[in-house]
Write an enzyme that holds these catalytic residues in place. Sequence first.
Site, mmCIF file in Angstrom:
data_model
loop_
_atom_site.group_PDB
_atom_site.id
_atom_site.type_symbol
_atom_site.label_atom_id
_atom_site.label_comp_id
_atom_site.label_asym_id
_atom_site.label_seq_id
_atom_site.Cartn_x
_atom_site.Cartn_y
_atom_site.Cartn_z
ATOM 1 N N TRP A 151 -8.399 11.774 -1.521
ATOM 2 C CA TRP A 151 -8.534 12.836 -0.371
ATOM 3 C C TRP A 151 -7.306 12.601 0.499
ATOM 4 O O TRP A 151 -7.044 13.285 1.576
ATOM 5 C CB TRP A 151 -9.661 12.175 0.701
ATOM 6 C CG TRP A 151 -9.755 10.639 0.457
ATOM 7 C CD1 TRP A 151 -10.938 10.115 -0.066
ATOM 8 C CD2 TRP A 151 -8.916 9.561 1.242
ATOM 9 N NE1 TRP A 151 -10.663 8.671 0.090
ATOM 10 C CE2 TRP A 151 -9.406 8.315 0.832
ATOM 11 C CE3 TRP A 151 -7.743 9.724 1.795
ATOM 12 C CZ2 TRP A 151 -9.086 7.254 1.105
ATOM 13 C CZ3 TRP A 151 -7.344 8.477 2.293
ATOM 14 C CH2 TRP A 151 -7.919 7.069 2.056
ATOM 15 N N GLY A 225 -6.538 8.317 -8.252
ATOM 16 C CA GLY A 225 -7.421 7.707 -7.213
ATOM 17 C C GLY A 225 -7.822 6.239 -7.261
ATOM 18 O O GLY A 225 -6.594 5.677 -7.659
ATOM 19 N N GLU A 247 -3.036 7.647 -12.452
ATOM 20 C CA GLU A 247 -2.490 7.347 -11.165
ATOM 21 C C GLU A 247 -3.278 6.703 -10.242
ATOM 22 O O GLU A 247 -3.908 7.217 -9.229
ATOM 23 C CB GLU A 247 -1.714 8.681 -10.770
ATOM 24 C CG GLU A 247 -0.653 9.307 -11.653
ATOM 25 C CD GLU A 247 0.547 8.593 -11.635
ATOM 26 O OE1 GLU A 247 0.982 7.375 -11.227
ATOM 27 O OE2 GLU A 247 1.390 9.000 -12.713
ATOM 28 N N GLU A 379 -5.399 -3.935 -1.683
ATOM 29 C CA GLU A 379 -4.602 -2.612 -1.216
ATOM 30 C C GLU A 379 -5.511 -2.366 0.099
ATOM 31 O O GLU A 379 -6.643 -2.114 0.050
ATOM 32 C CB GLU A 379 -5.174 -1.389 -2.117
ATOM 33 C CG GLU A 379 -4.557 -0.135 -1.750
ATOM 34 C CD GLU A 379 -4.594 1.047 -2.734
ATOM 35 O OE1 GLU A 379 -5.737 1.041 -3.211
ATOM 36 O OE2 GLU A 379 -3.956 1.902 -3.190
#
Length: 523
Positions: A151, A225, A247, A379
Amino acid sequence: MTTQTDLGVSDSLREPGFIEVRCPADGRVVGSVPDMTSGRVHEIAQQLRAAQPAWEDLGPQGRAKHVLRLLDWVLDNEKRLLGLMQEETGKSWGDAQVETAVVVDAVNYFTKHAVEFLADRTVERSGAMALTKNLRVFHRPHQLVGVITPWNGPLATPTIDGIPALMAGAAVLFKPSEVTPLTWAEVTRGWLEEVKGPPVLACVTGGGATGAAVVDEVDMIQFTGSTATGRKIAARAGERLIPCGLELGGKDAMIVLDDADIDRATSGAVWGGLWNSGQICVSVERIYVQDKVYDEFVNKLTDKVTALRQGMDRDGSFETDIGAMATENQVRIVERHVADALQAGARAVTGGKRGNGGTFFQPTVLTGVDHSMACMREETFGPTLPVMRVRDEDEAIRLANDSPYGLAASVFSGNKERADRVARRLETGAVNINSVLTATMLLTLPMGGWKSSGVGGRNGGAAGLLKFCRQQAVVTERFNLRSEPHWYPYLPRMSRLQARLVRITGAHDWRRRLGRKGKNRKG
Ligand code: NAD
């Protein structure tokens, strides 16, 4: 409000279920899209397959005409597209606008070079069997490529993979994130209805189940994603024996050495860490600063972060710098990382809390952090800049490499040799020296995560387009021989002669050339 009921899909394929899309900055419902089932995905995939051969036959120049028309359409509709993207992401106008540049670059680069990249390649002869042959490689596209995206870049991310896939001659089945499907659905509508492009591009909408259905339909899957979803896709691609490009996530480190330009390093950290509210795979997520310049760095960084203007500004106004976060879930991750750090003794020198209303989180600088804290290990994908003091280059490199991720990194130093030396020891797919994020955006450089940040990669000149092709090895005869010496029937004289020729041309000493045992090599 945008309701996408026709994403290049015929009436009979319309869905009973819809997904509501809300603006994260204020909670408004701004559109809805069909929640497509695997059956719908299958039918759309079949339509794309039917259209692909004619698309491939157009050749790169023929395809470029259509793709360049798409660029014209995006530029003509830029304000409306970016407005739509802003509504579904809560980005600032400035952050949104960067995505147009990605479309411009990708279309211009791949349309300009596709003829050269896709040209048949003549290769060198090797071995006795090749003496009578001409050897070439043809590049043939995968018929149907799936592009599944997250997104954070609703216009840019489908573009960077979708354009080279189309230019390769593939049909492309896009599945944008269920959080931000409106922008790409509109681009697809524009391609079919206004650009009047061939029906080789479709956008299916829905959540993870729709994405999984895409993986089950296509001949090659390009996924951007999270690492968790990437693992599932890789497993399914393995079962289906289709290639996949992944990725995935990152935890990118910035290293600031004691000879760095601190003004540039702090400005780089602010944009590199906070652009798009930190929701970029290659965001600066943790900073290691050498002791001697640590205080100056933290002071300047704090001043610059505190001065940022937060909010979702009006179309084209550039009144704010940093927007909202895309989802409530994302805000909760940031809150958890900040709370965990503060509880363990870190300090928020600026920011540290949710903003007022919507899914805003204040741009935040954390000091006193270490690798026991989630903000340095997991992350974050949010507007936080945790800064850690390090003794020297070695400690900075050790800590930067202490991560399961290996997407990109930055090194700031006034000494080019020193910066190169550090870059060579970093376990990441890209290193920006005295800069941030840039390597990711340059189409002639390869972009691919190491370790848990990805498999395969994108861009890198011709490789960025050829990854959507299969290589076809083509052998043709130089002479019109009626048969070949090594074909049946084996004739004793001819076969012995061949065996001798193999030795005479292949051995490296005369004893072996003459069919005897040779001496062992020295060393
Ligand atoms: P996500 O993995 O949750 O979802 C990404 C996409 O996958 C969505 O379209 C989703 O619907 C789809 N999906 C979910 N489950 C699926 C399944 N089982 N099969 C097929 N598709 C499925 O990621 P997200 O939360 O949307 O995005 C954030 C993540 O993306 C972060 O980890 C970020 O680092 C990463 N990202 C990476 C890059 C890169 O280039 N390396 C770029 C941008 C974002």
